[in-house]
Design an enzyme around this catalytic site. Structure first.
Site, PDB file in Angstrom:
ATOM      1  N   ASN A  11      17.970  -7.042   9.876  1.00 49.15           N
ATOM      2  CA  ASN A  11      18.716  -6.742  11.102  1.00 49.15           C
ATOM      3  C   ASN A  11      19.552  -5.498  10.834  1.00 49.15           C
ATOM      4  O   ASN A  11      20.549  -5.558  10.118  1.00 49.15           O
ATOM      5  CB  ASN A  11      19.612  -7.945  11.451  1.00 49.15           C
ATOM      6  CG  ASN A  11      20.556  -7.643  12.599  1.00 49.15           C
ATOM      7  OD1 ASN A  11      20.396  -6.646  13.312  1.00 49.15           O
ATOM      8  ND2 ASN A  11      21.559  -8.496  12.787  1.00 49.15           N
ATOM      9  N   LYS A  13      21.329  -3.801  12.806  1.00 53.81           N
ATOM     10  CA  LYS A  13      22.545  -3.730  13.639  1.00 53.81           C
ATOM     11  C   LYS A  13      22.681  -2.318  14.259  1.00 53.81           C
ATOM     12  O   LYS A  13      21.680  -1.709  14.581  1.00 53.81           O
ATOM     13  CB  LYS A  13      23.775  -4.122  12.822  1.00 53.81           C
ATOM     14  CG  LYS A  13      23.580  -5.454  12.087  1.00 53.81           C
ATOM     15  CD  LYS A  13      24.854  -6.038  11.583  1.00 53.81           C
ATOM     16  CE  LYS A  13      24.542  -7.283  10.766  1.00 53.81           C
ATOM     17  NZ  LYS A  13      25.697  -8.085  10.475  1.00 53.81           N
ATOM     18  N   HIS A  97      22.779 -13.865  18.010  1.00 51.08           N
ATOM     19  CA  HIS A  97      23.441 -13.497  16.745  1.00 51.08           C
ATOM     20  C   HIS A  97      24.951 -13.721  16.903  1.00 51.08           C
ATOM     21  O   HIS A  97      25.499 -13.518  17.988  1.00 51.08           O
ATOM     22  CB  HIS A  97      23.141 -12.031  16.412  1.00 51.08           C
ATOM     23  CG  HIS A  97      23.594 -11.648  15.043  1.00 51.08           C
ATOM     24  ND1 HIS A  97      24.902 -11.332  14.760  1.00 51.08           N
ATOM     25  CD2 HIS A  97      22.923 -11.568  13.860  1.00 51.08           C
ATOM     26  CE1 HIS A  97      25.005 -11.057  13.466  1.00 51.08           C
ATOM     27  NE2 HIS A  97      23.817 -11.198  12.903  1.00 51.08           N
ATOM     28  N   GLU A  99      27.405 -12.016  16.133  1.00 49.36           N
ATOM     29  CA  GLU A  99      28.145 -10.858  16.649  1.00 49.36           C
ATOM     30  C   GLU A  99      28.010 -10.780  18.174  1.00 49.36           C
ATOM     31  O   GLU A  99      28.932 -10.367  18.868  1.00 49.36           O
ATOM     32  CB  GLU A  99      27.663  -9.570  15.952  1.00 49.36           C
ATOM     33  CG  GLU A  99      28.209  -9.497  14.530  1.00 49.36           C
ATOM     34  CD  GLU A  99      27.341  -8.744  13.543  1.00 49.36           C
ATOM     35  OE1 GLU A  99      26.472  -7.957  13.948  1.00 49.36           O
ATOM     36  OE2 GLU A  99      27.537  -8.966  12.330  1.00 49.36           O
ATOM     37  N   GLU A 171      22.929 -19.015  10.247  1.00 52.21           N
ATOM     38  CA  GLU A 171      23.792 -17.966   9.704  1.00 52.21           C
ATOM     39  C   GLU A 171      25.243 -18.417   9.800  1.00 52.21           C
ATOM     40  O   GLU A 171      25.875 -18.249  10.857  1.00 52.21           O
ATOM     41  CB  GLU A 171      23.613 -16.673  10.500  1.00 52.21           C
ATOM     42  CG  GLU A 171      22.218 -16.099  10.446  1.00 52.21           C
ATOM     43  CD  GLU A 171      22.232 -14.594  10.632  1.00 52.21           C
ATOM     44  OE1 GLU A 171      21.717 -13.910   9.750  1.00 52.21           O
ATOM     45  OE2 GLU A 171      22.785 -14.109  11.632  1.00 52.21           O
ATOM     46  N   GLY A 177      28.190 -10.551   6.346  1.00 52.03           N
ATOM     47  CA  GLY A 177      28.855  -9.278   6.046  1.00 52.03           C
ATOM     48  C   GLY A 177      30.096  -9.441   5.181  1.00 52.03           C
ATOM     49  O   GLY A 177      30.881  -8.507   5.025  1.00 52.03           O
ATOM     50  N   SER A 217      24.904 -12.568   3.850  1.00 54.64           N
ATOM     51  CA  SER A 217      25.074 -11.910   2.541  1.00 54.64           C
ATOM     52  C   SER A 217      23.939 -12.193   1.562  1.00 54.64           C
ATOM     53  O   SER A 217      24.167 -12.383   0.366  1.00 54.64           O
ATOM     54  CB  SER A 217      26.424 -12.291   1.923  1.00 54.64           C
ATOM     55  OG  SER A 217      27.480 -11.848   2.759  1.00 54.64           O
TER      56      SER A 217
HETATM   57  C1  PEP Z   1      23.282 -10.675   9.767  1.00 50.46           C
HETATM   58  O1  PEP Z   1      23.904  -9.852  10.389  1.00 50.46           O
HETATM   59  O2  PEP Z   1      22.419 -11.349  10.346  1.00 50.46           O
HETATM   60  C2  PEP Z   1      23.586 -10.843   8.353  1.00 50.46           C
HETATM   61  C3  PEP Z   1      23.140 -11.900   7.742  1.00 50.46           C
HETATM   62  O3  PEP Z   1      24.326  -9.860   7.743  1.00 50.46           O
HETATM   63  P1  PEP Z   1      24.640  -9.706   6.158  1.00 50.46           P
HETATM   64  O4  PEP Z   1      23.332  -9.916   5.435  1.00 50.46           O
HETATM   65  O5  PEP Z   1      25.185  -8.342   6.000  1.00 50.46           O
HETATM   66  O6  PEP Z   1      25.626 -10.793   5.816  1.00 50.46           O
END
Ligand code: PEP
Length: 253
Positions: A11, A13, A97, A99, A171, A177, A217
Site C-alpha cells: 500500500n 499510500k 483502511h 486511515e 491491521e 506505521g 509494520s
Molecule cells: C498499512 O498502511 O496498511 C500498513 C500496514 O502500514 P505499515 O506497514 O507502514 O505499518
C-alpha cells in the site's frame, strides 16, 4: 499445507510520483522473476495507476487502488468509481483502511456500500479491519473485530454467502506505521477468530479459502515469523513497500 496462496500487497499510500512508481514496480517485476507460490500486489495513488499498469506489462503483479466511491458515476466531485479503476487496470481495491476510517470518517456502513459495489463491478475487495490501542487495552478487541466484520461485510451476510476471492486484512491500528508489530501470537489469535467468524457466518469451505492478510509494520525481519502462523495468508505492507529491497525481502519471506 495451506490451500491459500500467500499474497504480499504493498500500500503505497500518498507517496511516489509517476516516475518513482514506474521505477519501483519495474524493480519488483524484475525481483520476482523465478519466484513462485506467492501473489504480489501494489496499490499506488490513483494518478499513478495507469502508468503503473503499463509498466507491469506481462508481469503477474496485481494492481489495486487504495479507495473508491460506491456509485457508478455522477456528481461526486473528487471521487473515483469502480469502473474508472478497472479502466486504469485495477483488479483489486483496498477498502476500509484505518486511515480512511480515522482521518476521513469512513464507517462500516459506507465501507459495506463500497465492498458491495466493488464486488458487483468485478473488483476484488481487500477489506481492512483492526482495533485501536485503547480498544485493545480496554479488552474490546474481539467485539470491535466482530462488529467491523458484520458491518463492512453486511452485503454478503445478508446474501448468506461470500465469494472466497474476497480478501480480508487484519491491521491493528496501533501497529500501523508505528514500528510496533503485533507478535505472531497476537496476530494469529485475531486471524483465527476472523476465520472462525467466516465459518460460522458462511461456511467452512469459504473460511478455508479466504485469504486473511496481516498488516502493521511488517518488515523483512519479522515477515517469516508472521507468515508461519496458520491463519496469516500474507501481508498488507505500508512503509516497507516503498523500497524494492525491503518489499522484496518480505516477498521472499
Ligand atoms: C498499512 O498502511 O496498511 C500498513 C500496514 O502500514 P505499515 O506497514 O507502514 O505499518
Amino acid at each position: 499445507m495451506s490451500i491459500r496462496t500467500p499474497l504480499i500487497a504493498g500500500n503505497w499510500k500518498m507517496n511516489l510520483n509517476i516516475e518513482q512508481s514506474v521505477a519501483l514496480v519495474k524493480a519488483i517485476a524484475e525481483g520476482i522473476k523465478g519466484i513462485s507460490g506467492v501473489d504480489v500486489l501494489v496499490a499506488p495513488p490513483f494518478t499513478n495507476l495507469y502508468a503503473v499498469k503499463q509498466a507491469i506489462g506481462n508481469s503477474e503483479i496485481l494492481l489495486a487502488a487504495q479507495n473508491m466511491h460506491w456509485e457508478k458515476e455522477g456528481a461526486f466531485t473528487g471521487e473515483v468509481s469502480p469502473q474508472m479503476l478497472i479502466d486504469a487496470g485495477c483488479s483489486h481495491v483496498i477498502l476500509g483502511h484505518s486511515e480512511r476510517r480515522n482521518l476521513f470518517k469512513e464507517n462500516d456502513e459506507t465501507i459495506n456500500l463500497k465492498v458491495k459495489s466493488a464486488y458487483l463491478s468485478g473488483l476484488t475487495p481487500i477489506v481492512c479491519i483492526g482495533e485501536t490501542l485503547s480498544e485493545r487495552e480496554n479488552g474490546w478487541t474481539f467485539d470491535v473485530i466482530r462488529n467491523q466484520l458484520k458491518g463492512s461485510l453486511r452485503f454478503f451476510t445478508e446474501e448468506g454467502r461470500m465469494p472466497a476471492s474476497v480478501i480480508l486484512a487484519y491491521e491493528p491500528v496501533w501497529a500501523i506505521g508505528t514500528g510496533k508489530t503485533a507478535t505472531p501470537e497476537q496476530a494469529q489469535e485475531i486471524q483465527f477468530f476472523i476465520r472462525e467468524w467466516i465459518k460460522e457466518t458462511f461456511d467452512k469451505d469459504t473460511s478455508d479459502q479466504v485469504r486473511i492478510l496481516y498488516g502493521g509494520s511488517v518488515k523483512p525481519d519479522n515477515a517469516s515469523a508472521l507468515m508461519a502462523c496458520p491463519d496469516i495468508d500474507g501481508a498488507l505492507v505500508g512503509g516497507a513497500s516503498l523500497k524494492p529491497e525491503s518489499f522484496m525481502g518480505i516477498i521472499k519471506f
